[in-house]
Design a protein around this motif. Structure first.
Motif, PDB file in Angstrom:
ATOM      1  N   ASP A 169     -14.947 -10.844 -42.332  1.00 17.89           N
ATOM      2  CA  ASP A 169     -15.592 -10.994 -41.033  1.00 17.89           C
ATOM      3  C   ASP A 169     -16.517  -9.795 -40.816  1.00 17.89           C
ATOM      4  O   ASP A 169     -16.060  -8.651 -40.777  1.00 17.89           O
ATOM      5  CB  ASP A 169     -14.528 -11.046 -39.928  1.00 17.89           C
ATOM      6  CG  ASP A 169     -15.087 -11.324 -38.553  1.00 17.89           C
ATOM      7  OD1 ASP A 169     -16.263 -10.992 -38.303  1.00 17.89           O
ATOM      8  OD2 ASP A 169     -14.344 -11.857 -37.711  1.00 17.89           O
ATOM      9  N   TRP A 223      -0.686 -19.182 -40.621  1.00 18.24           N
ATOM     10  CA  TRP A 223      -1.838 -19.654 -39.858  1.00 18.24           C
ATOM     11  C   TRP A 223      -2.888 -18.553 -39.698  1.00 18.24           C
ATOM     12  O   TRP A 223      -4.082 -18.818 -39.730  1.00 18.24           O
ATOM     13  CB  TRP A 223      -1.409 -20.186 -38.490  1.00 18.24           C
ATOM     14  CG  TRP A 223      -0.619 -21.442 -38.636  1.00 18.24           C
ATOM     15  CD1 TRP A 223      -1.096 -22.685 -38.949  1.00 18.24           C
ATOM     16  CD2 TRP A 223       0.783 -21.581 -38.511  1.00 18.24           C
ATOM     17  NE1 TRP A 223      -0.073 -23.589 -39.013  1.00 18.24           N
ATOM     18  CE2 TRP A 223       1.104 -22.937 -38.744  1.00 18.24           C
ATOM     19  CE3 TRP A 223       1.824 -20.698 -38.209  1.00 18.24           C
ATOM     20  CZ2 TRP A 223       2.407 -23.420 -38.698  1.00 18.24           C
ATOM     21  CZ3 TRP A 223       3.117 -21.190 -38.166  1.00 18.24           C
ATOM     22  CH2 TRP A 223       3.386 -22.534 -38.406  1.00 18.24           C
ATOM     23  N   VAL A 224      -2.433 -17.328 -39.536  1.00 20.01           N
ATOM     24  CA  VAL A 224      -3.377 -16.211 -39.451  1.00 20.01           C
ATOM     25  C   VAL A 224      -4.179 -16.135 -40.745  1.00 20.01           C
ATOM     26  O   VAL A 224      -5.403 -15.981 -40.720  1.00 20.01           O
ATOM     27  CB  VAL A 224      -2.646 -14.874 -39.178  1.00 20.01           C
ATOM     28  CG1 VAL A 224      -3.592 -13.691 -39.296  1.00 20.01           C
ATOM     29  CG2 VAL A 224      -1.989 -14.892 -37.802  1.00 20.01           C
ATOM     30  N   LYS A 225      -3.498 -16.264 -41.877  1.00 24.36           N
ATOM     31  CA  LYS A 225      -4.196 -16.227 -43.168  1.00 24.36           C
ATOM     32  C   LYS A 225      -5.159 -17.401 -43.304  1.00 24.36           C
ATOM     33  O   LYS A 225      -6.253 -17.248 -43.850  1.00 24.36           O
ATOM     34  CB  LYS A 225      -3.183 -16.251 -44.311  1.00 24.36           C
ATOM     35  CG  LYS A 225      -2.386 -14.976 -44.435  1.00 24.36           C
ATOM     36  CD  LYS A 225      -1.375 -15.094 -45.559  1.00 24.36           C
ATOM     37  CE  LYS A 225      -0.517 -13.858 -45.658  1.00 24.36           C
ATOM     38  NZ  LYS A 225       0.497 -13.991 -46.728  1.00 24.36           N
ATOM     39  N   GLN A 226      -4.754 -18.565 -42.794  1.00 24.80           N
ATOM     40  CA  GLN A 226      -5.614 -19.748 -42.877  1.00 24.80           C
ATOM     41  C   GLN A 226      -6.860 -19.584 -42.015  1.00 24.80           C
ATOM     42  O   GLN A 226      -7.971 -19.890 -42.435  1.00 24.80           O
ATOM     43  CB  GLN A 226      -4.831 -20.981 -42.439  1.00 24.80           C
ATOM     44  CG  GLN A 226      -5.654 -22.255 -42.441  1.00 24.80           C
ATOM     45  CD  GLN A 226      -4.852 -23.455 -41.947  1.00 24.80           C
ATOM     46  OE1 GLN A 226      -3.645 -23.385 -41.768  1.00 24.80           O
ATOM     47  NE2 GLN A 226      -5.532 -24.561 -41.736  1.00 24.80           N
ATOM     48  N   TRP A 227      -6.689 -19.117 -40.790  1.00 22.97           N
ATOM     49  CA  TRP A 227      -7.806 -19.050 -39.847  1.00 22.97           C
ATOM     50  C   TRP A 227      -8.657 -17.793 -39.993  1.00 22.97           C
ATOM     51  O   TRP A 227      -9.827 -17.799 -39.644  1.00 22.97           O
ATOM     52  CB  TRP A 227      -7.291 -19.122 -38.416  1.00 22.97           C
ATOM     53  CG  TRP A 227      -6.585 -20.396 -38.083  1.00 22.97           C
ATOM     54  CD1 TRP A 227      -6.838 -21.644 -38.565  1.00 22.97           C
ATOM     55  CD2 TRP A 227      -5.493 -20.556 -37.178  1.00 22.97           C
ATOM     56  NE1 TRP A 227      -5.975 -22.569 -38.030  1.00 22.97           N
ATOM     57  CE2 TRP A 227      -5.135 -21.921 -37.158  1.00 22.97           C
ATOM     58  CE3 TRP A 227      -4.780 -19.669 -36.376  1.00 22.97           C
ATOM     59  CZ2 TRP A 227      -4.100 -22.408 -36.387  1.00 22.97           C
ATOM     60  CZ3 TRP A 227      -3.751 -20.177 -35.602  1.00 22.97           C
ATOM     61  CH2 TRP A 227      -3.425 -21.531 -35.615  1.00 22.97           C
ATOM     62  N   HIS A 228      -8.047 -16.706 -40.452  1.00 22.57           N
ATOM     63  CA  HIS A 228      -8.764 -15.428 -40.505  1.00 22.57           C
ATOM     64  C   HIS A 228      -8.677 -14.783 -41.883  1.00 22.57           C
ATOM     65  O   HIS A 228      -8.631 -13.566 -42.006  1.00 22.57           O
ATOM     66  CB  HIS A 228      -8.205 -14.468 -39.447  1.00 22.57           C
ATOM     67  CG  HIS A 228      -8.249 -15.030 -38.065  1.00 22.57           C
ATOM     68  ND1 HIS A 228      -9.427 -15.172 -37.368  1.00 22.57           N
ATOM     69  CD2 HIS A 228      -7.264 -15.514 -37.261  1.00 22.57           C
ATOM     70  CE1 HIS A 228      -9.164 -15.711 -36.179  1.00 22.57           C
ATOM     71  NE2 HIS A 228      -7.862 -15.931 -36.094  1.00 22.57           N
ATOM     72  N   ALA A 233      -6.862 -11.045 -41.563  1.00 22.25           N
ATOM     73  CA  ALA A 233      -5.515 -11.438 -41.994  1.00 22.25           C
ATOM     74  C   ALA A 233      -4.888 -10.387 -42.903  1.00 22.25           C
ATOM     75  O   ALA A 233      -3.692 -10.099 -42.793  1.00 22.25           O
ATOM     76  CB  ALA A 233      -5.557 -12.788 -42.700  1.00 22.25           C
TER      77      ALA A 233
END
Length: 75
Positions: free
Chosen positions: A23, A14-19, A31
């Motif tokens: 940035d 999920w970290v890889k998906q969201w971040h 991530a």
């Protein structure tokens, strides 16, 4: 450390998906940095991925402990 590392391993998709994108405020891909630090901690504490996958929290019992039974001398 194993519980913390196991938790991070579990949420990493999920970290890889969201971040997973660059940035500007972070100055990098968050991530990627978190994954690199996670791998660094795994090496530092000599913990393998299989150990993380197999880790489970200790089950706690609920309620009161049973009272100790006493034996009365009856004559």
């Amino acid at each position: 450390m194993v519980p913390l590392l196991a938790g991070l391993h579990e949420v990493m998709p999920w970290v890889k998906q969201w971040h997973g994108e660059y940035d500007d405020e972070w100055g990098d891909v968050p991530a990627d940095e978190l994954e690199a630090e996670h791998e660094n901690q795994l090496r530092k504490h000599q913990v393998g991925i299989e150990e993380l996958k197999g880790w489970r929290p200790v089950k706690k019992t609920r309620g009161r402990k049973p009272a100790k039974q006493t034996v009365l001398d009856v004559e």
